[in-house]
Design an enzyme around this catalytic site. Structure first.
Site, PDB file in Angstrom:
ATOM      1  N   HIS B 113      19.419  45.178  14.723  1.00  0.00           N
ATOM      2  CA  HIS B 113      19.694  46.546  15.162  1.00  0.00           C
ATOM      3  C   HIS B 113      20.478  46.583  16.477  1.00  0.00           C
ATOM      4  O   HIS B 113      20.217  47.441  17.338  1.00  0.00           O
ATOM      5  CB  HIS B 113      18.396  47.349  15.267  1.00  0.00           C
ATOM      6  CG  HIS B 113      17.516  47.215  14.058  1.00  0.00           C
ATOM      7  ND1 HIS B 113      17.889  47.659  12.809  1.00  0.00           N
ATOM      8  CD2 HIS B 113      16.309  46.624  13.889  1.00  0.00           C
ATOM      9  CE1 HIS B 113      16.946  47.368  11.937  1.00  0.00           C
ATOM     10  NE2 HIS B 113      15.980  46.729  12.562  1.00  0.00           N
ATOM     11  N   CYS B 114      21.401  45.627  16.620  1.00  0.00           N
ATOM     12  CA  CYS B 114      22.211  45.551  17.840  1.00  0.00           C
ATOM     13  C   CYS B 114      21.317  45.495  19.080  1.00  0.00           C
ATOM     14  O   CYS B 114      21.665  46.057  20.128  1.00  0.00           O
ATOM     15  CB  CYS B 114      23.194  46.719  17.929  1.00  0.00           C
ATOM     16  SG  CYS B 114      24.300  46.802  16.514  1.00  0.00           S
TER      17      CYS B 114
END
Lengths: 157, 157
Positions: B113-114
């Site tokens: 998720h970055c």
């Protein structure tokens, strides 16, 4: 769930649960190589012992999804004790299984590749064929193989 | 972007115009306006309450169904969080879970998720994440739980 059964064949789940050749080798003489799929965070580490043109030993590490880790485990079992030339052929055969034909990109004759791969036995690795139906997972299956190819290129450079 | 173009070359406009090539984002701006009208007609308080209630319902359903086998990340109380729920099964990679629930018609995101530094702090490679909006209801939450039951049994050791 028929598509899923194609993707996650029992032998793949077996290699994921009980990965072969897990561990490390002393560097040197072994080479340590790492590969990542930055988008999903998967990681493969290979320790490669190449002596007199033969992959005498290989160990694997890293973490990731079942496809990336099982493919790496099956690869390690398939290449251990094999001559480098044979391993390179196996890499090409596996990538062809994944519908990746690098020699075609390099302009080589397609029939040459077919001739070369004729009779190459992929064995258990053929269980990964179902991955082709899930294009986003192909990079999972090929991660370990790309690391191996890079390792062989560095050895011979 | 340009001030002038000839067959021999071109000169650029002054900053900021030289960096604003092409058609402005007119369609996007109109779409944004429609989205704001849509949300304002519902009322942002109602949007928030819908997401809060659905998140609370889903957190409860996940806890009831899976107990300690499923790790839920973020505050336990729906009042303290938004409409996204990140989770991870022991021993099943986030991408493998997302593959199975996808087959069941449930769309989730899997990966870091970055937020790789956060994943490192949590000591995990990735999570699977379900997000709710105004267009979701309890039937969607139930479908997620049912799909996760299938995922868990598919990969059960």
């Amino acid at each position: 769930m028929s598509g899923l059964q194609d993707l996650y064949r029992e032998i793949i789940l077996d290699h994921y649960r009980a990965p072969r050749n897990r561990g490390e080798l002393p560097v040197p003489p072994a080479q340590k190589l790492e590969g990542f799929n930055p988008l999903c965070g998967d990681e493969v580490v290979l320790w490669l012992d190449v002596e007199d043109g033969v992959v005498t030993d290989v160990k694997t590490g890293g973490q990731g999804c079942s496809i990336s880790q099982a493919s790496t485990s099956m690869m390690s079992a398939a290449i251990k004790g094999k001559p480098v030339a044979e391993v390179r052929t196996l890499i090409r055969a596996f990538k062809a299984l994944m519908s990746i034909h690098e020699s075609k990109l390099e302009g080589a004759d397609e029939t040459d590749l077919a001739d070369e791969l004729e009779g190459v036995r992929l064995g258990d690795l053929e269980a990964l064929q179902g991955v082709v139906k899930f294009p986003v997972r192909i990079k999972c299956a090929t991660l370990g193989w790309n690391v191996l190819q890079q390792g062989l290129d560095e050895t011979e450079a | 972007m340009i001030r002038d173009v000839t067959t021999e070359g071109f000169s650029t406009n002054d900053i900021p115009w030289k960096f604003e090539a092409g058609t402005p984002a007119i369609v996007e701006a109109v779409g944004m306006g429609a989205a704001v009208d849509y949300l304002e007609a519902i009322g942002m308080d109602a949007v928030r309450e819908h997401e809060r209630a659905l998140t609370e319902y889903t957190l409860g359903a996940l806890r009831d169904r899976f107990g300690d086998r499923l790790h839920l990340y973020g505050p336990a109380n729906a009042d303290d969080r938004g409409g996204a729920i990140s989770f991870l099964f022991d021993g099943i990679h986030a991408h493998d879970v997302s593959q199975v629930v996808d087959e069941e018609g449930v769309c989730v995101r899997a990966g870091h998720h970055c937020a790789k530094p956060l994943m490192r702090v949590l000591g995990i490679p990735a999570t699977t994440r379900a997000s709710f909006g105004v267009y979701n209801d309890r039937a969607d939450a139930d479908a997620l739980v049912d799909a996760l039951v299938k995922a868990e049994s598919f990969f059960s050791l």
